[in-house]
Motif scaffolding. Structure first.
Motif, short mmCIF file in Angstrom:
data_model
loop_
_atom_site.label_atom_id
_atom_site.label_comp_id
_atom_site.label_asym_id
_atom_site.label_seq_id
_atom_site.Cartn_x
_atom_site.Cartn_y
_atom_site.Cartn_z
N GLU A 102 0.81 -1.21 0.00
CA GLU A 102 0.00 0.00 0.00
C GLU A 102 0.84 1.26 0.00
O GLU A 102 1.99 1.26 0.44
N ALA A 103 0.22 2.32 -0.50
CA ALA A 103 0.84 3.65 -0.47
C ALA A 103 -0.26 4.68 -0.31
O ALA A 103 -1.36 4.50 -0.81
N GLY A 104 0.06 5.77 0.40
CA GLY A 104 -0.91 6.80 0.69
C GLY A 104 -0.94 7.93 -0.32
O GLY A 104 -1.84 8.77 -0.30
N ASP A 105 0.05 7.97 -1.22
CA ASP A 105 0.07 8.97 -2.28
C ASP A 105 0.95 8.48 -3.41
O ASP A 105 1.61 7.43 -3.31
N GLY A 106 0.97 9.24 -4.50
CA GLY A 106 1.68 8.80 -5.68
C GLY A 106 3.18 8.68 -5.49
O GLY A 106 3.80 7.75 -6.02
N GLN A 107 3.78 9.60 -4.76
CA GLN A 107 5.22 9.55 -4.56
C GLN A 107 5.61 8.31 -3.75
O GLN A 107 6.58 7.62 -4.06
N GLU A 108 4.83 8.04 -2.71
CA GLU A 108 5.08 6.84 -1.91
C GLU A 108 4.93 5.59 -2.77
O GLU A 108 5.69 4.62 -2.63
N ALA A 109 3.96 5.60 -3.68
CA ALA A 109 3.75 4.46 -4.56
C ALA A 109 4.97 4.22 -5.46
O ALA A 109 5.38 3.07 -5.67
N LEU A 110 5.55 5.29 -5.99
CA LEU A 110 6.74 5.15 -6.82
C LEU A 110 7.90 4.57 -6.03
O LEU A 110 8.69 3.75 -6.54
#
Length: 226
Positions: free
Chosen positions: A30-38
């Motif tokens: 999981e990630a809470g925003d796009g940057q964390e997802a990258l």
């Protein structure tokens, strides 16, 4: 085990999707925003991303573009916006499919499964129903000691129904899952393919049958179940 990346700034949405995806045997990150997802994608192999549109730092559109540039995985976009312009923007960014909030978790599961199959990634290579084995890798069906090679759409339709025994699918759902969202033909196509499948397996001792649920659609039932 296939890994699904869930990207949403709402922890309740992430929890809901995690619960249903785990029930189907998927692993989630999981990630809470796009940057964390990258950042997650750099460290973890993921097979599909579920991406919310409205997020801080890097939004879903930008994240989708980044994923499409650097990773060969399907993207399912979650959006609260149902207008055509927003859908167009999502597809231009590179999303493979979208679901409008609020959504039914089962709909997300159906779309995840369809996208993974389109990218030839499935949780199980073989589906067993009754005396029949549906091999998603070789596209062969073994039934009552015989090996059958089905036309592609018949195979995909059978695999979809067999993946969820007793689950009722409407004609519209089956068209979208097997033929795709952009298919412009009649839902009569489903009836024709169901008829062909029934004829193929009627005398094969397959151990299953495809039932018509009046006013709703179709479901696959294994013999011995009511």
């Amino acid at each position: 085990m296939l890994s699904i990346l869930i990207v949403d700034d709402d922890p309740h949405i992430r929890e809901l999707l995690r619960f249903y995806l785990h029930k189907e045997g998927y692993r989630t990150v999981e990630a809470g925003d796009g940057q964390e997802a990258l950042d997650v994608l750099e460290e973890t192999q993921c097979h599909l991303a579920i991406v919310d549109v409205m997020m801080p730092h890097v939004d879903g559109y930008e994240l989708c573009k980044e994923i499409r540039t650097d990773y060969d995985i399907p993207v399912l976009m979650l959006t609260a916006k149902g207008e055509m312009a927003d859908k167009e923007k999502g597809f231009i960014a590179g999303t493979d499919d979208y679901v409008v909030k609020p959504f039914e978790p089962k709909e997300v599961l159906f779309r995840v499964q369809a996208l993974l199959r389109r990218y030839q990634m499935v949780n199980e290579q073989a589906i067993h129903v009754g005396q029949t084995t549906i091999n998603r890798k070789s596209y062969e069906v073994e039934s009552n000691g015989k090996t059958l090679i089905l036309p592609l759409k018949e195979f995909e339709l059978l695999a979809q129904l067999a993946s969820y025994p007793e689950q009722i699918f409407s004609r519209e759902q089956l068209l979208e899952l097997v033929w795709g969202r952009d298919y412009e033909g009649s839902d009569r196509t489903i009836d024709v393919h169901i008829k062909r499948l029934r004829e193929r397996f009627a005398n094969e001792g397959s151990g299953f049958e495809i039932e018509t649920v009046r006013g709703l659609g179709y479901k696959l039932t294994m013999h011995g179940r009511s």
